[in-house]
Design a protein around this motif. Structure first.
Motif, PDB file in Angstrom:
ATOM      1  N   ARG A   1       0.828  -1.211   0.000  1.00  0.00           N
ATOM      2  CA  ARG A   1       0.000   0.000   0.000  1.00  0.00           C
ATOM      3  C   ARG A   1       0.864   1.263   0.000  1.00  0.00           C
ATOM      4  NH1 ARG A   1      -2.851  -2.956   4.051  1.00  0.00           N
ATOM      5  NH2 ARG A   1      -1.978  -1.600   5.669  1.00  0.00           N
ATOM      6  N   VAL A   2       1.835   1.310   0.893  1.00  0.00           N
ATOM      7  CA  VAL A   2       2.682   2.498   0.990  1.00  0.00           C
ATOM      8  C   VAL A   2       3.593   2.608  -0.233  1.00  0.00           C
ATOM      9  CG1 VAL A   2       4.371   3.713   2.423  1.00  0.00           C
ATOM     10  CG2 VAL A   2       2.599   2.329   3.501  1.00  0.00           C
ATOM     11  N   GLU A   3       3.956   1.474  -0.775  1.00  0.00           N
ATOM     12  CA  GLU A   3       4.817   1.458  -1.961  1.00  0.00           C
ATOM     13  C   GLU A   3       4.210   2.259  -3.106  1.00  0.00           C
ATOM     14  OE1 GLU A   3       5.509  -1.773  -5.455  1.00  0.00           O
ATOM     15  OE2 GLU A   3       5.197  -2.494  -3.417  1.00  0.00           O
ATOM     16  N   ARG A   4       2.903   2.103  -3.311  1.00  0.00           N
ATOM     17  CA  ARG A   4       2.243   2.827  -4.398  1.00  0.00           C
ATOM     18  C   ARG A   4       2.297   4.340  -4.159  1.00  0.00           C
ATOM     19  NH1 ARG A   4      -1.180  -1.847  -4.059  1.00  0.00           N
ATOM     20  NH2 ARG A   4      -2.554  -0.831  -2.535  1.00  0.00           N
ATOM     21  N   LEU A   5       2.124   4.752  -2.906  1.00  0.00           N
ATOM     22  CA  LEU A   5       2.191   6.173  -2.579  1.00  0.00           C
ATOM     23  C   LEU A   5       3.609   6.701  -2.774  1.00  0.00           C
ATOM     24  CD1 LEU A   5       0.845   8.718  -1.488  1.00  0.00           C
ATOM     25  CD2 LEU A   5       1.305   7.892   0.830  1.00  0.00           C
ATOM     26  N   LEU A   6       4.606   5.917  -2.380  1.00  0.00           N
ATOM     27  CA  LEU A   6       5.995   6.342  -2.542  1.00  0.00           C
ATOM     28  C   LEU A   6       6.376   6.481  -4.010  1.00  0.00           C
ATOM     29  CD1 LEU A   6       8.061   4.410   0.174  1.00  0.00           C
ATOM     30  CD2 LEU A   6       7.847   6.883  -0.082  1.00  0.00           C
ATOM     31  N   ILE A   7       5.980   5.497  -4.808  1.00  0.00           N
ATOM     32  CA  ILE A   7       6.317   5.539  -6.230  1.00  0.00           C
ATOM     33  C   ILE A   7       5.698   6.770  -6.880  1.00  0.00           C
ATOM     34  CG2 ILE A   7       5.922   4.377  -8.449  1.00  0.00           C
ATOM     35  CD1 ILE A   7       6.300   1.734  -7.006  1.00  0.00           C
ATOM     36  N   LYS A   8       4.452   7.082  -6.515  1.00  0.00           N
ATOM     37  CA  LYS A   8       3.792   8.261  -7.056  1.00  0.00           C
ATOM     38  C   LYS A   8       4.513   9.539  -6.614  1.00  0.00           C
ATOM     39  CE  LYS A   8      -0.643  10.714  -7.017  1.00  0.00           C
ATOM     40  NZ  LYS A   8      -2.042  10.700  -6.493  1.00  0.00           N
ATOM     41  N   SER A   9       4.934   9.594  -5.354  1.00  0.00           N
ATOM     42  CA  SER A   9       5.577  10.799  -4.826  1.00  0.00           C
ATOM     43  C   SER A   9       6.978  10.992  -5.384  1.00  0.00           C
ATOM     44  CB  SER A   9       5.646  10.732  -3.292  1.00  0.00           C
ATOM     45  OG  SER A   9       4.355  10.609  -2.726  1.00  0.00           O
ATOM     46  N   LEU A  10       7.660   9.895  -5.716  1.00  0.00           N
ATOM     47  CA  LEU A  10       9.032   9.979  -6.190  1.00  0.00           C
ATOM     48  C   LEU A  10       9.153   9.898  -7.707  1.00  0.00           C
ATOM     49  CD1 LEU A  10      10.786   7.716  -3.514  1.00  0.00           C
ATOM     50  CD2 LEU A  10      10.683  10.207  -3.593  1.00  0.00           C
ATOM     51  N   ALA A  11       8.026   9.839  -8.394  1.00  0.00           N
ATOM     52  CA  ALA A  11       8.068   9.800  -9.855  1.00  0.00           C
ATOM     53  C   ALA A  11       8.703  11.083 -10.386  1.00  0.00           C
ATOM     54  CB  ALA A  11       6.664   9.622 -10.420  1.00  0.00           C
ATOM     55  N   ASN A  12       9.409  10.964 -11.509  1.00  0.00           N
ATOM     56  CA  ASN A  12      10.137  12.105 -12.063  1.00  0.00           C
ATOM     57  C   ASN A  12       9.236  13.301 -12.338  1.00  0.00           C
ATOM     58  OD1 ASN A  12      12.592  10.806 -11.997  1.00  0.00           O
ATOM     59  ND2 ASN A  12      12.351   9.911 -14.035  1.00  0.00           N
ATOM     60  N   GLU A  13       7.985  13.029 -12.753  1.00  0.00           N
ATOM     61  CA  GLU A  13       7.107  14.134 -13.116  1.00  0.00           C
ATOM     62  C   GLU A  13       6.484  14.829 -11.908  1.00  0.00           C
ATOM     63  OE1 GLU A  13       4.709  10.258 -13.460  1.00  0.00           O
ATOM     64  OE2 GLU A  13       6.714  11.003 -13.975  1.00  0.00           O
ATOM     65  N   THR A  14       6.610  14.271 -10.704  1.00  0.00           N
ATOM     66  CA  THR A  14       6.017  14.894  -9.523  1.00  0.00           C
ATOM     67  C   THR A  14       7.045  15.277  -8.462  1.00  0.00           C
ATOM     68  OG1 THR A  14       5.633  12.732  -8.491  1.00  0.00           O
ATOM     69  CG2 THR A  14       3.840  13.658  -9.818  1.00  0.00           C
ATOM     70  N   PHE A  15       8.160  14.585  -8.379  1.00  0.00           N
ATOM     71  CA  PHE A  15       9.100  14.786  -7.273  1.00  0.00           C
ATOM     72  C   PHE A  15       9.613  16.230  -7.228  1.00  0.00           C
ATOM     73  CE2 PHE A  15      13.615  14.506  -5.769  1.00  0.00           C
ATOM     74  CZ  PHE A  15      13.309  14.374  -4.429  1.00  0.00           C
ATOM     75  N   HIS A  16      10.324  16.671  -8.273  1.00  0.00           N
ATOM     76  CA  HIS A  16      10.885  18.022  -8.265  1.00  0.00           C
ATOM     77  C   HIS A  16       9.821  19.090  -8.491  1.00  0.00           C
ATOM     78  CE1 HIS A  16      14.949  16.688  -7.774  1.00  0.00           C
ATOM     79  NE2 HIS A  16      14.939  15.975  -8.893  1.00  0.00           N
ATOM     80  N   SER A  17       8.766  18.766  -9.208  1.00  0.00           N
ATOM     81  CA  SER A  17       7.751  19.760  -9.509  1.00  0.00           C
ATOM     82  C   SER A  17       6.922  20.155  -8.290  1.00  0.00           C
ATOM     83  CB  SER A  17       6.821  19.249 -10.607  1.00  0.00           C
ATOM     84  OG  SER A  17       6.103  18.107 -10.164  1.00  0.00           O
ATOM     85  N   MET A  18       6.974  19.348  -7.222  1.00  0.00           N
ATOM     86  CA  MET A  18       6.190  19.628  -6.030  1.00  0.00           C
ATOM     87  C   MET A  18       7.043  20.154  -4.889  1.00  0.00           C
ATOM     88  SD  MET A  18       3.080  18.993  -6.809  1.00  0.00           S
ATOM     89  CE  MET A  18       2.287  18.907  -5.199  1.00  0.00           C
ATOM     90  N   GLN A  19       8.289  20.493  -5.151  1.00  0.00           N
ATOM     91  CA  GLN A  19       9.198  20.930  -4.091  1.00  0.00           C
ATOM     92  C   GLN A  19       9.186  22.444  -3.940  1.00  0.00           C
ATOM     93  OE1 GLN A  19      12.830  19.105  -5.588  1.00  0.00           O
ATOM     94  NE2 GLN A  19      12.863  17.672  -3.892  1.00  0.00           N
ATOM     95  N   CYS A  20       8.885  22.935  -2.741  1.00  0.00           N
ATOM     96  CA  CYS A  20       9.100  24.339  -2.346  1.00  0.00           C
ATOM     97  C   CYS A  20       8.582  25.325  -3.387  1.00  0.00           C
ATOM     98  CB  CYS A  20      10.579  24.571  -2.073  1.00  0.00           C
ATOM     99  SG  CYS A  20      11.269  23.487  -0.801  1.00  0.00           S
ATOM    100  N   LEU A  21       7.379  25.108  -3.888  1.00  0.00           N
ATOM    101  CA  LEU A  21       6.802  26.010  -4.883  1.00  0.00           C
ATOM    102  C   LEU A  21       6.450  27.348  -4.249  1.00  0.00           C
ATOM    103  CD1 LEU A  21       4.411  23.543  -6.741  1.00  0.00           C
ATOM    104  CD2 LEU A  21       6.710  24.233  -7.410  1.00  0.00           C
ATOM    105  N   SER A  22       6.793  28.418  -4.906  1.00  0.00           N
ATOM    106  CA  SER A  22       6.475  29.762  -4.419  1.00  0.00           C
ATOM    107  C   SER A  22       5.238  30.271  -5.148  1.00  0.00           C
ATOM    108  CB  SER A  22       7.643  30.710  -4.654  1.00  0.00           C
ATOM    109  OG  SER A  22       8.769  30.299  -3.890  1.00  0.00           O
ATOM    110  N   GLU A  23       4.205  30.609  -4.398  1.00  0.00           N
ATOM    111  CA  GLU A  23       2.945  31.083  -4.999  1.00  0.00           C
ATOM    112  C   GLU A  23       2.750  32.565  -4.744  1.00  0.00           C
ATOM    113  OE1 GLU A  23      -0.249  28.676  -3.579  1.00  0.00           O
ATOM    114  OE2 GLU A  23       0.667  26.802  -4.214  1.00  0.00           O
TER     115      GLU A  23
END
Length: 422
Positions: A400-422
């Motif tokens: 169960r946690v593996e699926r969440l980790l893979i989604k969070s660490l995927a190339n298209e989401t990992f860096h794009s979700m870091q410290c975004l300034s709005e």
């Protein structure tokens, strides 16, 4: 009596174990690819130095070549478990639920609890043979004052982390749990998954979208009496508000985080003055534990690229404004397990949902630790006899946690979700 080798649980020795490891290893391939592309250097494997006392009351089987794991060496987690007045039993139950011989545990009852409660908690820990034999559970004798409305939560957390840095060796991540938290997977599950993850990563749910918090939590000036009074008193607000600073960017999010040892060292021992500058500012910020580590990590060049915008914890808001979390109940169990989270907050004392988690998720009996591959005994308490703590037996929770980790660490989401300034 020495344990017989036939009782040793080795995942590579059974068809079922091979199938489970193959499934997990295959689905974790993307994590391994991520590790190879990660710019930070992986640390060397943990030392195999024995952690047992010279004459342990529990038989210990030395690791053999036949039990060598085919997965990366498991990490060690440093758990700081905090409670308040009357929370000794809750802290002890949580300790049983997250226990593993490879980890380190520091238990803290804040200043609202009596010294007698701390002494009873320490005696209760010493009465459990596996805790006493492994020697990896300690109780803080000198308490800190903790008020979640002020800044003393950050102070107490940094104090606990400093103690674990100073006296407890060989741990990789720091996890701060409250007595009202509870795990949703076994430690075998969690350690197995983190074996595939770079140990420089920090799991911090964060955002720069402050919204209503700017007016209610960042501009007000508060004083937390717990910083200078022995007795616990509520915070009080100043009459004026301050401007938002422009020397650094603010971030906020969940107070729960899984922080790397390297980041903890930076916050406490680092030569960079950023952690201390922010600590001085957040001294007068309401609920600063929801902002401090987030802001430090996202403003530090060394760590802003190590943040995973997912803290692996399940929580339910009490209102659309997301101002406070509500207590979880039995009706939330399905959503909790499907979320892929490793932990959940918050629970009422001895609520029925905790018994259900013990029964169907953790396979934990009352008063016992969660059994893992290191438990090789028989009967109602297989952990009376234990063997190689490096051998893990991941189960359904890991998937169960593996699926969440893979989604969070995927190339298209990992860096794009870091410290975004709005």
């Amino acid at each position: 009596m020495q344990p017989q080798h036939a009782l040793s649980i080795n995942l590579t020795s059974t068809k079922e174990g091979k199938r489970l490891l193959c499934l997990l290893s295959a689905s974790l391939a993307s994590l391994l690819l991520f590790i190879l592309s990660f710019s930070c250097r992986l640390p060397s494997p943990l030392s195999s130095r024995p952690r047992l006392q010279s004459n342990p009351p529990i038989p210990f089987r030395e690791p053999s070549s036949a039990s060598a794991s085919t997965t990366p060496p498991p990490p060690s987690l440093a758990y700081f478990i905090s409670g308040s007045n009357g929370d000794g039993d809750r802290v002890l139950r949580l300790l049983h639920a997250v226990y593993h011989p490879k980890n380190r545990y520091l238990l803290h009852l804040d200043s609202s609890a009596s010294q007698d409660q701390r002494e009873r908690l320490a005696l209760a820990v010493q009465s459990v043979p596996v805790f006493k034999a492994a020697g990896n559970v300690d109780v803080m004798g000198k308490p800190d004052t903790v008020n979640p409305r002020g800044s003393t939560v950050v102070s107490a957390t940094l104090h606990g982390a400093a103690i674990m840095l100073r006296y407890l060796e060989e741990w990789d991540w720091f996890i701060n749990l409250s007595a009202s938290d509870y795990p949703l997977i076994t430690q075998d599950d969690l350690l197995h998954l983190l074996s595939f993850v770079p140990r420089e990563l920090n799991f911090i749910q964060h955002t720069s979208h402050i919204g209503w918090k700017e007016y209610r939590k960042l501009k007000p000036i508060i004083v937390d009496p717990g910083l200078y009074l022995l007795s616990k008193s509520d915070v009080f607000y100043g009459t004026q508000r301050r401007d938002m600073p422009n020397a650094y960017k603010f971030f906020t999010g969940s107070a729960f985080a899984i922080l790397s040892r390297k980041f903890i060292e930076y916050c406490i021992l680092g030569m960079d003055n950023l952690p201390r500058t922010l600590l001085m500012y957040y001294t007068n910020v309401p609920a600063s534990h929801e902002c401090y580590f987030h802001t430090v990590a996202c403003n530090a060049e060394e760590f802003k690229r190590t943040i995973v915008n997912e803290n692996l914890q399940f929580a339910a808001w009490d209102s659309p404004l997301k101002s406070t979390y509500r207590m979880l109940e039995l009706v939330d169990l399905d959503n909790m397990t499907k979320s892929g989270a490793a932990f959940a907050q918050s629970f009422k004392r001895d609520d029925a949902v905790l018994d259900k988690i013990d029964e169907v998720v953790l396979n934990r009996q009352s008063g016992k630790v969660v059994p893992g591959a290191w438990c090789i005994g028989k009967g109602r308490d297989p952990c009376v006899v234990w063997g190689d703590a490096d051998i893990l037996k991941p189960g359904a929770g890991a998937r169960r946690v593996e699926r969440l980790l893979i989604k969070s660490l995927a190339n298209e989401t990992f860096h794009s979700m870091q410290c975004l300034s709005e």
